[in-house]
Design an enzyme around this catalytic site. Structure first.
Site, PDB file in Angstrom:
ATOM      1  N   LYS A  62       0.849  -1.195   0.000  1.00 29.84           N
ATOM      2  CA  LYS A  62       0.000   0.000   0.000  1.00 29.84           C
ATOM      3  C   LYS A  62       0.884   1.243   0.000  1.00 29.84           C
ATOM      4  CE  LYS A  62      -4.462   0.319   2.267  1.00 29.84           C
ATOM      5  NZ  LYS A  62      -5.112   0.402   3.575  1.00 29.84           N
TER       6      LYS A  62
HETATM    7  C1  E4P Z   1      -8.475   1.179   3.526  1.00 29.48           C
HETATM    8  O1  E4P Z   1      -7.652   0.480   2.994  1.00 29.48           O
HETATM    9  C2  E4P Z   1      -8.318   1.788   4.857  1.00 29.48           C
HETATM   10  O2  E4P Z   1      -7.680   0.871   5.701  1.00 29.48           O
HETATM   11  C3  E4P Z   1      -9.620   2.124   5.534  1.00 29.48           C
HETATM   12  O3  E4P Z   1     -10.735   1.807   4.739  1.00 29.48           O
HETATM   13  C4  E4P Z   1      -9.660   3.441   6.209  1.00 29.48           C
HETATM   14  O4  E4P Z   1     -10.916   3.626   6.797  1.00 29.48           O
HETATM   15  P1  E4P Z   1     -11.213   4.712   7.931  1.00 29.48           P
HETATM   16  O5  E4P Z   1     -11.510   6.005   7.254  1.00 29.48           O
HETATM   17  O6  E4P Z   1     -12.432   4.158   8.628  1.00 29.48           O
HETATM   18  O7  E4P Z   1     -10.006   4.768   8.814  1.00 29.48           O
END
Ligand code: E4P
Length: 214
Positions: A83
Site C-alpha cells: 500500500k
Molecule cells: C483502507 O484500505 C483503509 O484501511 C480504511 O478503509 C480506512 O478507513 P477509515 O476512514 O475508517 O479509517
C-alpha cells in the site's frame, strides 16, 4: 463485487474467512497499531489465512525508501499488496514496484485525478476513502462513480477498492455503480448479513416446528 475485510485482527479475519465470502484483507498503520503481535509475524499470519490480496502499508515517504520497503514487505508472502499513499514520490515507487510484478494498492485517494495517475503508473488497486469524504460533507460515492466511469472509458486493469466504508448502504451503492471491491470493517460486515425479519422468521419457524407431529 469482491469483499475485503478492513482489519489487522486475526480473530476477525479467521471468522469472516470461515463464512466463505472473503476475497482479501486491507490493513493500515492505525489498524496494525491495535494488535499486539509483532508486525512481521502478524502479516505472515494474515497471509496464511486468506489466499487473496493482503494490503500492507509502506510508511516511507521518498521513492527510493518506498521502493526498498515495498520490496521487503512483498517478500512476506506471494499475496502481499504493497500500500502506497498517492504522492509524487509514491507515483515513482508505484511505477517501479508494479514493473517488478509487485501488486500495489494506492491508498488515501480523495480525487479522480489521483486515481487516474495511480492507474497510469501501473497500480493494481486504487483505494478511494469514501467515509472520510462524507465526514467533511463531500460526496464519497460520487467519487467512486467518477473513477469507475474513467476506468471504463480508458480501460485500465486497475481495480477500484471502495475504502473507509461506514455502513451497509455504502456497499449496496458501490455494487450498483460496479466497483470491483469493497473493503469493509468487521462490524459493518456483520450488519450485511443480519435482518430483523430473518430473525423473526427463524423464531416463528422453530416455534411452529415444535407443533409438528414427528
Ligand atoms: C483502507 O484500505 C483503509 O484501511 C480504511 O478503509 C480506512 O478507513 P477509515 O476512514 O475508517 O479509517
Amino acid at each position: 463485487m469482491k469483499f475485503f475485510l478492513d482489519t489487522a485482527n486475526l480473530n476477525e479475519i479467521r471468522d469472516v474467512a470461515s463464512w466463505g465470502i472473503l476475497d482479501g484483507v486491507t490493513t493500515n498503520p492505525s489498524l496494525v497499531a491495535k494488535e499486539t503481535m509483532p508486525f512481521p509475524d502478524l502479516i505472515k499470519a494474515i497471509a496464511e489465512i486468506v489466499a487473496g490480496p493482503i494490503s500492507v502499508e509502506c510508511i516511507s515517504e521518498k521513492a527510493p525508501e518506498i521502493i526498498r520497503e515495498g520490496r521487503e514487505l512483498a517478500k512476506a508472502a506471494p499475496n502481499i499488496a504493497v500500500k502506497i499513499p498517492i504522492t509524487i514520490e509514491g507515483l515513482k515507487a508505484i511505477k517501479v514496484l508494479s514493473g517488478e510484478g509487485i501488486m500495489v494498492n494506492t491508498t488515501l485517494i480523495f480525487s479522480s485525478t489521483q486515481a487516474l495517475l495511480a492507474a497510469k503508473a501501473g497500480a493494481k488497486f486504487v483505494s478511494p476513502f469514501i467515509g472520510r469524504l462524507d465526514d467533511i460533507s463531500q460526496d464519497g460515492m460520487g467519487l467512486i462513480e467518477e473513477i469507475v466511469s474513467i476506468f471504463e472509458n480508458d480501460p485500465y486493469p486497475t481495480e477500484v477498492i471502495v475504502a473507509s466504508v461506514r455502513h451497509p448502504r455504502h456497499i449496496v451503492d458501490a455494487a450498483l455503480i460496479g466497483a470491483d471491491i469493497c473493503t469493509v470493517p468487521y462490524a459493518v460486515m456483520e450488519k450485511l448479513v443480519r435482518h430483523p425479519l430473518t430473525d423473526l422468521g427463524i423464531e416463528r419457524f422453530l416455534k411452529d416446528w415444535g407443533k409438528v407431529k414427528k
